[in-house]
Scaffold this motif. Structure first.
Motif, short mmCIF file in Angstrom:
data_model
loop_
_atom_site.label_atom_id
_atom_site.label_comp_id
_atom_site.label_asym_id
_atom_site.label_seq_id
_atom_site.Cartn_x
_atom_site.Cartn_y
_atom_site.Cartn_z
N LEU A 26 0.80 -1.21 0.00
CA LEU A 26 0.00 0.00 0.00
C LEU A 26 0.84 1.27 0.00
N CYS A 27 2.08 1.18 0.46
CA CYS A 27 2.89 2.39 0.59
C CYS A 27 4.08 2.43 -0.35
N HIS A 28 4.28 1.37 -1.13
CA HIS A 28 5.48 1.32 -1.96
C HIS A 28 5.43 2.33 -3.10
N ILE A 29 6.54 3.03 -3.29
CA ILE A 29 6.71 3.99 -4.38
C ILE A 29 7.88 3.51 -5.24
N PRO A 30 7.63 3.11 -6.48
CA PRO A 30 8.71 2.58 -7.32
C PRO A 30 9.88 3.55 -7.42
N GLY A 31 11.08 3.00 -7.29
CA GLY A 31 12.29 3.79 -7.41
C GLY A 31 12.71 4.53 -6.15
N GLN A 32 11.93 4.41 -5.08
CA GLN A 32 12.28 5.10 -3.84
C GLN A 32 13.51 4.46 -3.21
N ALA A 60 -2.00 11.76 -6.42
CA ALA A 60 -1.25 10.58 -5.98
C ALA A 60 -1.97 9.77 -4.92
N CYS A 61 -2.92 10.36 -4.22
CA CYS A 61 -3.58 9.67 -3.11
C CYS A 61 -4.41 8.50 -3.63
N PRO A 62 -4.15 7.28 -3.17
CA PRO A 62 -4.86 6.11 -3.69
C PRO A 62 -6.24 5.89 -3.08
N VAL A 63 -6.56 6.63 -2.01
CA VAL A 63 -7.82 6.38 -1.29
C VAL A 63 -8.69 7.63 -1.16
N SER A 64 -8.43 8.65 -1.97
CA SER A 64 -9.22 9.89 -1.99
C SER A 64 -9.25 10.59 -0.63
N CYS A 80 0.48 25.03 -6.38
CA CYS A 80 -0.05 23.70 -6.69
C CYS A 80 -0.73 23.67 -8.05
N GLY A 81 -1.36 24.78 -8.44
CA GLY A 81 -2.10 24.79 -9.69
C GLY A 81 -3.45 24.11 -9.55
N GLU A 82 -4.08 23.84 -10.68
CA GLU A 82 -5.42 23.28 -10.67
C GLU A 82 -5.43 21.77 -10.41
N GLU A 83 -4.30 21.10 -10.55
CA GLU A 83 -4.22 19.67 -10.34
C GLU A 83 -3.08 19.37 -9.37
N PRO A 84 -3.30 19.55 -8.07
CA PRO A 84 -2.25 19.30 -7.08
C PRO A 84 -1.74 17.85 -7.15
N ALA A 85 -0.43 17.71 -7.12
CA ALA A 85 0.16 16.38 -7.23
C ALA A 85 -0.25 15.47 -6.08
N CYS A 113 -7.40 8.22 5.09
CA CYS A 113 -5.95 8.21 4.89
C CYS A 113 -5.32 6.93 5.43
N ILE A 114 -4.43 6.33 4.64
CA ILE A 114 -3.70 5.14 5.08
C ILE A 114 -2.24 5.47 5.37
N LEU A 115 -1.90 6.76 5.38
CA LEU A 115 -0.55 7.23 5.75
C LEU A 115 0.52 6.56 4.92
N CYS A 116 0.24 6.40 3.63
CA CYS A 116 1.20 5.74 2.75
C CYS A 116 2.36 6.65 2.36
N GLY A 117 2.17 7.96 2.48
CA GLY A 117 3.24 8.91 2.15
C GLY A 117 3.36 9.23 0.68
N LYS A 118 2.47 8.71 -0.16
CA LYS A 118 2.57 8.97 -1.59
C LYS A 118 2.30 10.43 -1.93
N CYS A 119 1.48 11.09 -1.14
CA CYS A 119 1.22 12.51 -1.37
C CYS A 119 2.47 13.34 -1.09
N LEU A 120 3.21 13.00 -0.04
CA LEU A 120 4.44 13.72 0.27
C LEU A 120 5.46 13.56 -0.85
N ASP A 121 5.59 12.33 -1.34
CA ASP A 121 6.56 12.07 -2.41
C ASP A 121 6.18 12.81 -3.68
N ALA A 122 4.89 12.80 -4.04
CA ALA A 122 4.45 13.47 -5.25
C ALA A 122 4.66 14.97 -5.15
N CYS A 123 4.38 15.53 -3.98
CA CYS A 123 4.57 16.95 -3.76
C CYS A 123 6.05 17.32 -3.87
#
Length: 219
Positions: free
Chosen positions: A33-39, A201-205, A192-197, A149-159
């Motif tokens: 649930l939290c894996h980010i490829p290439g991290q 990136a959030c998998p669970v809205s 951030c613009g109109e489409e915040p990263a 939120c599942i605290l996966c951290g994908k939003c932090l990485d995308a930002c």
């Protein structure tokens, strides 16, 4: 290239490659649930991608393991499944399971994981602990739903990838941990613009644009 054996299947892989990614790339699904490829430094926070490796006395997270020649891996042993189901139950104990009103319904990693593990989405062994308020609308552009939120951290990485540094972070501790925005929120909203990263990136809205027009859960 080296040879490893995963569930009796021989796989050729680059030595030092991420074990989870090698398995996924070769059609061997391991819940994650939290894996980010290439991290370079996986957080392994979801505690879902356990495997057993011959010669290692306990299951380990595959996202933190690198490939080495001759390793033998088991992805579906009883110990592995027990740990994965326990991890899922823990996540669901702090998750508002309201799939019918969630934008991620039917393309949700929690649903996919529960289906794979043959587990229900309603936690029967642990008390439900939900945050209040169910939606935080302090940011000028974004709403945050802590009980999704599942605290996966994908939003932090995308930002971080988009902005050069993350404009949000983990805040508080334990069961009260949430994602928090920091800095000058009005300025960061413009950046951030109109489409915040983070929202994309959030998998669970759990992070949504104000314009999405959602009501607070239970409203």
């Amino acid at each position: 290239m080296v040879t490893i054996i995963v569930d009796d299947t021989e796989i050729q892989a680059e030595e030092g490659a991420n074990l989870l990614e090698v398995c996924l790339d070769n059609g061997i699904f391991i819940p994650n649930l939290c894996h980010i490829p290439g991290q370079s430094r996986p957080r392994a926070s979801c505690r879902m991608c356990f495997v057993e490796i011959e010669g290692v006395g306990r299951p380990i997270t595959s996202c933190t393991e690198t490939v080495r020649d001759g390793m033998r891996v088991r992805t579906g042993t009883e110990r592995v499944r027990r740990l994965q189901r326990a991890g899922l139950q823990f996540l669901l104990s702090v998750h508002d399971v309201d799939c019918g009103h969630c934008p991620s319904n039917k393309h949700c990693p929690l649903q996919d994981t529960a289906r794979f593990l043959k587990a229900g989405l309603k936690s029967k062994k642990l008390d439900k602990i939900l945050s209040s308020p169910p939606v935080i609308r302090e940011h000028p552009l974004l709403d945050y739903y802590p009980n999704r939120c599942i605290l996966c951290g994908k939003c932090l990485d995308a930002c971080r990838r988009k902005m050069g540094q993350p404009l949000l972070t983990f805040a508080k501790r334990g069961f009260e941990t949430i994602i928090s925005f920091f800095g000058e929120k009005e300025r960061t909203a413009l950046a951030c613009g109109e489409e915040p990263a983070c929202a994309a990136a959030c998998p669970v809205s759990a992070i949504r644009l104000h314009s999405a027009g959602e009501d607070a859960p239970g409203a």
